[in-house]
Design a protein around this motif. Structure first.
Motif, mmCIF file in Angstrom:
data_model
loop_
_atom_site.group_PDB
_atom_site.id
_atom_site.type_symbol
_atom_site.label_atom_id
_atom_site.label_comp_id
_atom_site.label_asym_id
_atom_site.label_seq_id
_atom_site.Cartn_x
_atom_site.Cartn_y
_atom_site.Cartn_z
ATOM 1 N N GLN A 270 0.841 -1.206 0.000
ATOM 2 C CA GLN A 270 0.000 0.000 0.000
ATOM 3 C C GLN A 270 0.874 1.254 0.000
ATOM 4 O O GLN A 270 0.557 2.235 -0.657
ATOM 5 C CB GLN A 270 -0.896 0.012 1.244
ATOM 6 N N LEU A 273 2.135 1.769 -3.546
ATOM 7 C CA LEU A 273 1.080 2.268 -4.432
ATOM 8 C C LEU A 273 0.785 3.731 -4.127
ATOM 9 O O LEU A 273 0.595 4.547 -5.040
ATOM 10 C CB LEU A 273 -0.188 1.424 -4.253
ATOM 11 N N SER A 274 0.760 4.080 -2.846
ATOM 12 C CA SER A 274 0.456 5.463 -2.456
ATOM 13 C C SER A 274 1.530 6.407 -2.991
ATOM 14 O O SER A 274 1.229 7.517 -3.439
ATOM 15 C CB SER A 274 0.355 5.558 -0.931
ATOM 16 N N LEU A 276 3.446 5.858 -5.706
ATOM 17 C CA LEU A 276 3.261 5.942 -7.157
ATOM 18 C C LEU A 276 2.143 6.914 -7.506
ATOM 19 O O LEU A 276 2.185 7.601 -8.524
ATOM 20 C CB LEU A 276 2.921 4.560 -7.739
ATOM 21 N N LEU A 288 -8.403 2.100 -2.637
ATOM 22 C CA LEU A 288 -7.777 1.586 -3.863
ATOM 23 C C LEU A 288 -8.801 0.790 -4.679
ATOM 24 O O LEU A 288 -8.876 0.929 -5.914
ATOM 25 C CB LEU A 288 -6.563 0.701 -3.518
ATOM 26 N N THR A 299 -4.581 4.735 -11.091
ATOM 27 C CA THR A 299 -4.581 3.646 -10.100
ATOM 28 C C THR A 299 -4.385 2.296 -10.789
ATOM 29 O O THR A 299 -3.612 1.461 -10.329
ATOM 30 C CB THR A 299 -5.889 3.656 -9.291
ATOM 31 N N ALA A 302 -0.758 1.995 -11.610
ATOM 32 C CA ALA A 302 0.082 1.779 -10.424
ATOM 33 C C ALA A 302 -0.048 0.333 -9.942
ATOM 34 O O ALA A 302 0.953 -0.326 -9.628
ATOM 35 C CB ALA A 302 -0.325 2.754 -9.319
ATOM 36 N N VAL A 303 -1.279 -0.182 -9.895
ATOM 37 C CA VAL A 303 -1.496 -1.562 -9.425
ATOM 38 C C VAL A 303 -0.862 -2.556 -10.404
ATOM 39 O O VAL A 303 -0.270 -3.551 -10.009
ATOM 40 C CB VAL A 303 -3.003 -1.836 -9.212
ATOM 41 N N THR A 305 1.795 -1.950 -12.258
ATOM 42 C CA THR A 305 3.243 -1.880 -12.024
ATOM 43 C C THR A 305 3.628 -2.720 -10.809
ATOM 44 O O THR A 305 4.584 -3.508 -10.855
ATOM 45 C CB THR A 305 3.681 -0.412 -11.797
ATOM 46 N N ALA A 306 2.865 -2.558 -9.720
ATOM 47 C CA ALA A 306 3.142 -3.343 -8.508
ATOM 48 C C ALA A 306 2.988 -4.835 -8.794
ATOM 49 O O ALA A 306 3.780 -5.657 -8.328
ATOM 50 C CB ALA A 306 2.214 -2.918 -7.378
ATOM 51 N N LEU A 332 -3.613 -6.651 0.446
ATOM 52 C CA LEU A 332 -3.395 -6.267 -0.948
ATOM 53 C C LEU A 332 -4.014 -7.271 -1.923
ATOM 54 O O LEU A 332 -4.352 -6.925 -3.066
ATOM 55 C CB LEU A 332 -1.885 -6.146 -1.213
ATOM 56 N N LEU A 339 -4.063 -6.829 -9.567
ATOM 57 C CA LEU A 339 -2.713 -7.047 -9.047
ATOM 58 C C LEU A 339 -2.180 -8.423 -9.458
ATOM 59 O O LEU A 339 -1.047 -8.554 -9.940
ATOM 60 C CB LEU A 339 -2.719 -6.962 -7.515
#
Lengths: 390, 390
Positions: A270, A273-274, A276, A288, A299, A302-303, A305-306, A332, A339
């Motif tokens: 988290q 993500l925050s 990013l 999220l 968002t 970002a998710v 990428t994670a 998560l 994700l």
């Protein structure tokens, strides 16, 4: 080592061996146990009766088969006399649960709790433990496991660092002992790391736990991991094994709370993500999820990428620890396919050309109970060691 | 598991326990062994005499102390009757050595060998093995370990991939069995991965090997690693544990021979250095040393870069596997401080703020013998398992 003539020690390891056998192969008969242990049938009958009387084992109903003759009675772990108490000391909540030896949750009290002071937190837990114990008088509780969101020393007596609670160098074992004593709760107890607890929740109650090896990833505000090798928790020489959240995945990457840069935790969490999304506060999972549902492109990216970084981490775990399973756990996971999808496709795409590994990757079923359930599992594990109180 | 009444099994585990005790604590007396095992003194005397007669143990000279009375005779591992044969199947050389149970090298034949065909390589090894066996008629050789420069399946019967030799999916166990049989060498044998062998060379002959946990890095043309946990080699679920050379350290980094990008092996190896220096052929260690000695700045920078990446890898190992020791081995170590200096300073600089780990990092002493010596160590390990031929 060599065997001494100590009769009570031999009896204890035989008892433990029988519980482990039945746990691994539900439905074994007394004759099966005699065969597998090399003990005489009369010794097996005697010990099995003792274990049934105490609640470790129970007899299952014999299925009518239509065949002539008496069928051997199948045995299983007992679920009506002995219980395990598991506690998640949490970051923003407390969770207390009672589990059977099979991991069935009989009771749960989960409540939000934001005061991070260790004293306040343990003080709030004591009445919850007393309620849990009072509500199940038919059960003998074997002990209490405490899941702690921080790094513990290898002997689990010292808490070294709990970044999200602001704790460093606490004598955690002594603190819990003192609170339990003041509350007149006289049970053996076992503090442990939260991700290690999650790993036990996935292994102790699984089929054939003694052969199981897995890595459990706890993905939330931070990123933790627990390692189980051949059914035993593996903590390393100083208690740092499984600190996969602090392996460096990006040289000179984002600053991590631990002082390093580019730790896996800065990329898959988290917090990551925050960052990013250029948010100052750490986004909740609910927020999220809301943004993903409304189709917010930033968002989603970002998710994604994670997720791709998670896929690389999964590869690295497969190539360094090579467990049978990697279990994805923690809040998560509730971001779902957004994700896990990119994680799985990155994992597959970055298989080596000659890899013949067959690592199973799956999502934890325990959800928010993972830590407390695993702390309960730890109690069972302790009881199955020679020299234990069980 | 439970103990059966099988007398010969009990005798065997008592024998093994005694060898292990003396190995861990050189100088123990028969009385010490009786105390530590719980066996009677007469049983201990009987078994110790048997182990001395066979060559597993020997009596050390009693030191004159000036005190009155007979001193107990100190025991040690025997070094004059039993021996271990270790083979490094190599990439550009072959190495055959005979070692005592203490890891002392009695004999060595190392020769360059460039033909990579498995048949030619095994054919060339057989006369080397026969010479080694013939030259030491006073010793009983317990078995042969074969160190192979590639990934083996978890049961060590299949070679999955040996990139530097161009081998894939060979039935390595059957191939060796066939060649040994044709050469009339009738000894138990154990194929194993080269880096795993290196790890055993560092642990089996160390003080108190049963408590030892270490990661051995084999750095040369490629980058391999072997993991020993509590004295036992850890190979993972499919034999991929310790493939640290193929953990990804740089997303979208240089292309690796395994098909991935940015593997540790592309950054910390002769291949990685050769790529940084824009050489088409892989540079030899001698050439790299020469360039360092003549003060070639590009080479200094390349080795420094590889050293810093090695420091990050050491951090990642400490945070994921958390061994007691990390041992640096393989030809790359001969680059000395130019490589190890930046590795150690990066390792120290990237310690986390709250880390209390005390990971020992040291350079392997075995040099080019590491693989063959570890393969010999593997034979000793096998003899110390219940059910072994020893």
């Amino acid at each position: 080592m060599a065997i001494t003539g100590d009769q009570s020690f031999l009896k204890q390891i035989n008892r433990i061996a029988m519980i482990r056998l039945v746990r691994a192969q539900t439905g074994l008969s007394r004759a099966d146990i005699a065969k597998q242990t090399g003990l005489t049938k009369s010794t097996v009958s005697l010990l099995v009766q003792e274990l049934i009387d105490e609640g470790w084992l129970c007899e299952e109903t014999v299925q009518a088969t239509g065949l002539v003759g008496r069928r051997p009675t199948p045995l299983a772990l007992g679920t009506e006399r002995l219980a395990l108490l598991g506690v998640d000391v949490g970051c923003d909540f407390l969770n207390v649960l009672i589990s059977t030896l099979k991991g069935e949750i009989l009771y749960r009290e989960m409540r939000p709790f934001t005061n991070t002071a260790i004293d306040a937190r343990l003080d709030a837990l004591m009445p919850m433990l007393k309620s849990a114990l009072k509500l199940h008088p038919a059960y003998r509780v074997l002990g209490i496991g405490f899941g702690i969101h921080g790094i513990l020393s290898a002997d689990a007596r010292q808490l070294i660092h709990a970044p999200n609670l602001g704790w460093t160098h606490l004598d955690i074992h002594a603190l819990i002992a003192q609170k339990l004593s003041a509350a007149r709760i006289n049970l053996p107890f076992y503090p442990m790391n939260e991700s290690n607890a999650g790993a036990l929740a996935e292994s102790v109650f699984a089929q054939n736990p003694a052969h199981h090896s897995l890595v459990y990833l706890s993905m939330g505000v931070g990123l933790g991991a627990g390692i189980v090798l051949k059914g035993r928790l593996y903590c390393g020489h100083d208690g740092y094994a499984g600190e996969l959240g602090h392996t460096i995945m990006q040289i000179d990457g984002p600053q991590c709370g631990c002082g390093r840069r580019g730790c896996a935790e800065t990329l898959i969490s988290q917090s990551g993500l925050s960052r990013l999304l250029e948010e100052k506060e750490i986004l909740t999972i609910a927020e999220l999820q809301r943004r993903l549902q409304t189709g917010d492109i930033q968002t989603q990216e970002a998710v994604n990428t994670a997720g791709r970084m998670l896929g690389v981490l999964l590869q690295n775990i497969a190539n360094s620890i090579n467990p049978e399973e990697i279990v994805l756990g923690g809040p998560l996971v509730d971001l779902g396919d957004a994700l896990v999808g990119p994680a799985m496709s990155t994992f597959s795409a970055s298989q080596g050309r000659f890899d013949t590994r067959a690592t199973i990757i799956r999502i934890s079923q325990a959800g928010l109970d993972a830590c407390a359930l695993g702390a309960a599992a730890r109690v069972f594990e302790e009881m199955l060691q020679p020299g234990s109180a069980g």
